[in-house]
Write a protein that holds these residues in place. Structure first.
Motif, short mmCIF file in Angstrom:
data_model
loop_
_atom_site.label_atom_id
_atom_site.label_comp_id
_atom_site.label_asym_id
_atom_site.label_seq_id
_atom_site.Cartn_x
_atom_site.Cartn_y
_atom_site.Cartn_z
N SER A 116 15.02 1.69 10.16
CA SER A 116 16.36 1.82 9.92
C SER A 116 17.35 1.57 8.33
CB SER A 116 16.72 2.51 10.95
OG SER A 116 18.18 1.22 11.04
N GLY A 117 18.51 1.98 8.07
CA GLY A 117 19.69 1.52 6.98
C GLY A 117 20.47 1.38 7.61
N HIS A 118 21.70 2.62 6.63
CA HIS A 118 22.55 2.91 7.04
C HIS A 118 23.53 1.71 7.25
CE1 HIS A 118 25.65 5.75 8.14
NE2 HIS A 118 26.45 5.04 9.10
N VAL B 189 9.82 9.31 2.73
CA VAL B 189 11.52 8.85 3.15
C VAL B 189 12.25 10.10 4.54
CG1 VAL B 189 12.65 10.63 1.58
CG2 VAL B 189 11.01 9.19 0.80
N VAL B 190 13.42 9.54 4.79
CA VAL B 190 13.84 10.11 5.86
C VAL B 190 15.10 9.99 4.88
CG1 VAL B 190 12.97 9.42 7.48
CG2 VAL B 190 14.82 7.95 7.01
N PHE B 191 15.57 10.58 5.13
CA PHE B 191 17.47 11.23 4.61
C PHE B 191 18.21 10.94 5.12
CE2 PHE B 191 15.59 15.20 2.88
CZ PHE B 191 14.99 14.56 1.41
N GLY B 192 19.73 9.97 5.01
CA GLY B 192 20.44 9.58 5.29
C GLY B 192 21.41 10.50 5.31
N ASP C 210 1.20 -1.10 -0.14
CA ASP C 210 0.21 -0.04 -0.13
C ASP C 210 1.06 1.80 -0.24
OD1 ASP C 210 -2.44 -1.07 0.61
OD2 ASP C 210 -1.15 -2.57 2.33
N SER C 211 1.53 1.51 0.53
CA SER C 211 2.73 2.78 0.57
C SER C 211 4.22 2.24 1.24
CB SER C 211 2.69 3.18 2.27
OG SER C 211 0.70 3.84 2.16
N LEU C 212 5.40 2.83 0.63
CA LEU C 212 6.47 2.87 0.49
C LEU C 212 7.59 3.36 2.16
CD1 LEU C 212 7.51 2.03 -3.29
CD2 LEU C 212 7.20 0.26 -1.68
N ILE C 213 8.04 2.90 2.44
CA ILE C 213 8.71 3.80 3.24
C ILE C 213 10.51 3.40 3.20
CG2 ILE C 213 10.46 3.41 6.09
CD1 ILE C 213 7.51 2.54 7.01
N PHE C 214 11.29 4.96 2.95
CA PHE C 214 12.30 4.36 2.25
C PHE C 214 13.29 4.99 3.16
CE2 PHE C 214 16.20 6.66 -0.14
CZ PHE C 214 16.45 5.36 -0.42
N CYS C 215 14.04 5.09 3.94
CA CYS C 215 15.05 4.52 5.36
C CYS C 215 15.92 5.90 4.72
CB CYS C 215 15.57 3.43 5.68
SG CYS C 215 14.36 1.76 6.53
N GLY C 216 16.55 5.74 3.56
CA GLY C 216 17.52 6.96 3.37
C GLY C 216 18.67 6.37 2.31
N ASP C 217 19.44 7.37 1.58
CA ASP C 217 20.50 7.26 0.95
C ASP C 217 20.27 7.29 -0.46
OD1 ASP C 217 22.61 8.37 2.59
OD2 ASP C 217 23.16 6.14 3.59
N PHE C 218 19.19 7.76 -1.74
CA PHE C 218 19.30 8.24 -2.52
C PHE C 218 20.59 7.94 -2.82
CE2 PHE C 218 14.92 9.64 -1.72
CZ PHE C 218 14.05 8.52 -2.42
N CYS C 219 21.67 9.04 -2.97
CA CYS C 219 22.52 10.04 -3.07
C CYS C 219 22.22 10.82 -4.67
CB CYS C 219 23.27 8.60 -3.68
SG CYS C 219 24.28 7.90 -2.43
N SER C 220 21.57 10.17 -5.31
CA SER C 220 21.27 11.29 -6.53
C SER C 220 20.80 11.21 -6.55
CB SER C 220 22.38 11.22 -7.39
OG SER C 220 21.32 10.33 -8.57
#
Length: 164
Positions: free
Chosen positions: A118-120, A56-59, A29-39
């Motif tokens: 989280s990611g990283h 979206v959260v930024f990394g 239904d939805s997405l959660i992005f935990c950071g680091d698209f880069c560009s």
């Protein structure tokens, strides 16, 4: 409710397309992005190819946040930018999101959330702090091993790690 969770794209568009195909095939239904698209390019791909909301959260690897913010404001309003931390609710389930595992673990220990993402580290991790699920879905990039993403189920408070 099914929610796609992913992190650390680092501009790997091929693997990003694989993750999006998984999310679409599983009817998330939805997405959660935990950071680091880069560009900014991956933000365009995600915003343009996923119909639902993308939180979206930024990394530390999101170099041009201004451009990503502009894309969200002018082209893809489904990209919901939350800065470095997000507190969300899906079907009554409270979720927190941050890029950094240190902060995610601390949030999970509070007991205020059913899930924290989280990611990283680029390494998939799933752990429980009381009733709270802490999940790092791994990396879309595929730098430290096989690329992965996850699907979180709000009804069962569980996640499935998916190899791309």
């Amino acid at each position: 409710m099914l929610i796609g969770v992913f992190s650390d794209i680092h501009d790997n568009l091929d693997n990003l397309q694989k993750a999006l195909a998984v999310f679409k095939s599983r009817n998330v239904d939805s997405l959660i992005f935990c950071g680091d698209f880069c560009s900014p390019i991956p933000s365009r791909v995600v915003g343009g190819e996923f119909d639902g909301d993308v939180h979206v959260v930024f990394g530390n690897g999101d170099g041009d946040r201004f451009a990503i913010s502009n894309i969200a404001k002018t082209q893809y309003p489904n990209l919901k930018l939350h800065g470095e931390y997000a507190e969300l609710e899906f079907d009554g389930v409270k979720v927190a999101v941050t890029h950094y595992p240190f902060y995610a673990q601390a949030l999970a220990r509070t007991g205020d959330y059913q899930a924290v993402f989280s990611g990283h580290t680029h390494e998939q991790t799933e752990e429980r702090f009381g009733d709270c699920l802490w999940l790092n879905p791994g990396e879309v990039l595929g730098w430290k091993g096989s690329p992965t993403c996850a699907i979180y189920n709000t009804e069962t408070n569980s996640a499935e790690i998916i190899a791309l």
